[in-house]
Design an enzyme around this catalytic site. Structure first.
Site, PDB file in Angstrom:
ATOM      1  N   ASP A  13       7.081   0.659  -5.355  1.00 21.11           N
ATOM      2  CA  ASP A  13       6.779  -0.051  -4.111  1.00 21.11           C
ATOM      3  C   ASP A  13       6.885   0.932  -2.947  1.00 21.11           C
ATOM      4  OD1 ASP A  13       6.293  -2.017  -2.249  1.00 21.11           O
ATOM      5  OD2 ASP A  13       8.318  -2.841  -2.304  1.00 21.11           O
ATOM      6  N   ASP A 108       0.204  -1.851  -2.041  1.00 19.60           N
ATOM      7  CA  ASP A 108       1.295  -0.877  -1.940  1.00 19.60           C
ATOM      8  C   ASP A 108       2.304  -0.953  -3.088  1.00 19.60           C
ATOM      9  OD1 ASP A 108       2.351  -3.313  -1.261  1.00 19.60           O
ATOM     10  OD2 ASP A 108       3.413  -2.615   0.515  1.00 19.60           O
ATOM     11  N   GLU A 109       1.945  -1.619  -4.183  1.00 22.17           N
ATOM     12  CA  GLU A 109       2.900  -1.682  -5.290  1.00 22.17           C
ATOM     13  C   GLU A 109       2.182  -1.831  -6.625  1.00 22.17           C
ATOM     14  OE1 GLU A 109       5.450  -5.166  -5.642  1.00 22.17           O
ATOM     15  OE2 GLU A 109       4.179  -6.217  -4.203  1.00 22.17           O
TER      16      GLU A 109
END
Length: 360
Positions: A13, A108-109
């Site tokens: 993350d 974003d992860e």
């Protein structure tokens, strides 16, 4: 935690992604409390604060006027979605160098199944995590946090234990001490509404949720997800690989630079999303008989609509028309922050052909 026949699932993350990238774009605001926000929306909502702003109590989804009360010198920066997407693409390119079993869950992860890759790193999962962290930091100037466990639920929870730029490992021996004492709001995927419903029936901690004497009332709140969730939290579920998850769904979404309420503008964005997911469906030689659309509003509430198709298909026109009809039903001229589409209940194309052959 080292490879010993057990699955190794890593959750990666990027820390305060939007705010950090915006900070890189505006070095003049380094060491200032900043947040990415939608200034042109009716509500004015914080999308992502940096860690300095968070120290004042500023949170995602908070109205900007309230954030300013908590932090009067807070600097609000506009959303730069195209630039965020570029950074995101570079991030996933780095991740794919280390492991080919990657499940991207948002901009974003991601999760990676490192079970087989770990041999190249002396069976040392912390070494692998640190190598990815350092390359992302050196090449993109972004920090990432990594959670490691034997299933995705625990791995994602592990990530939150040591942010930012942390590495947390939870094996079976640590679940009771590190996980079961946590508040139920820390469980991924259940959301604030379900958490409040569980509080209302006096279930506050994870250890209370998984207690056998609470099974009946907790099941009424969580429904069909209850048993799988409890098994995950107890470490009982047999872990499916990332490859298995590819066959569950293919999805794509877009967050707009400014909240939109023009039907045709949103519809055009939807066309690109449909093209993306259908191309990926064909690339993996899969077919679907279930489609869904989700819309997120400026207040971060989400509306999801799903439809089952009459037959399995990978035909672009069929999927396109089904999703567009679904959009017309669900969209009510509101401002929209994000729109996403998903193809679900996926099966290999070859298996559908075999079934059809049986009836020829």
């Amino acid at each position: 935690m080292q490879s010993s026949g057990q699955k190794i699932i890593m959750h990666l993350d990027i820390d305060a992604f939007y705010a950090t990238v915006s900070e890189l774009l505006h070095p003049e605001y380094k060491n200032f409390p900043i947040a990415v926000g939608s200034l042109n929306s009716r509500t004015g909502i914080i999308s992502s604060p940096n860690y300095l702003a968070r120290s004042y109590g500023v949170k995602s989804a908070m109205p900007i006027f309230l954030a300013k009360e908590l932090c009067p010198n807070l600097i609000i920066l506009p959303c730069e979605h195209d630039i965020y997407q570029t950074y995101s693409n570079h991030f996933f390119q780095i991740v794919n160098k280390y492991c080919n079993k990657v499940e991207i869950t948002s901009i974003d992860e991601c999760f990676i199944d490192a079970t087989n890759s770990i041999k190249k790193y002396h069976n040392n999962v912390r070494l692998l995590a640190a190598k990815i962290q350092n390359e992302v930091k050196n090449k993109l100037n972004l920090s990432i946090s990594v959670g490691i466990s034997f299933n995705k639920t625990i791995a994602k929870m592990a990530t939150e234990l040591n942010k930012p730029f942390g590495i947390s490992i939870i094996d079976e021996n640590k679940i009771t001490n590190l996980i079961h004492e946590l508040d139920i709001s820390k469980i991924p995927f259940i959301g604030e509404i379900k958490s409040q419903e569980l509080y209302a029936i006096n279930i506050f901690k994870i250890k209370e949720l998984i207690a056998s004497n609470n099974k009946q009332k907790a099941s009424l709140v969580l429904g069909s997800m209850y048993q799988n969730l409890v098994n995950d939290l107890k470490g009982l579920n047999e872990i499916k690989t990332i490859e298995d998850d590819i066959y569950k769904s293919i999805s794509h979404s877009k967050t707009f630079n400014e909240d939109l309420n023009d039907f045709y503008e949103i519809s055009n964005e939807l066309n690109e999303l449909i093209s993306n997911v259908v191309n990926r469906l064909k690339k993996h030689n899969l077919m679907t008989n279930n489609i869904s659309i989700n819309i997120k509003y400026p207040n971060f509430q989400t509306k999801v609509k799903q439809k089952r198709l009459d037959y399995y298909t990978d035909d672009y026109q069929t999927i396109f028309l089904a999703i567009k009809n679904l959009f017309k039903k669900v969209y009510k001229d509101e401002l929209v922050r994000l729109i996403g589409v998903s193809l679900n209940k996926l099966v290999p194309k070859e298996s559908v052909k075999k079934q059809l052959f049986l009836f020829d």
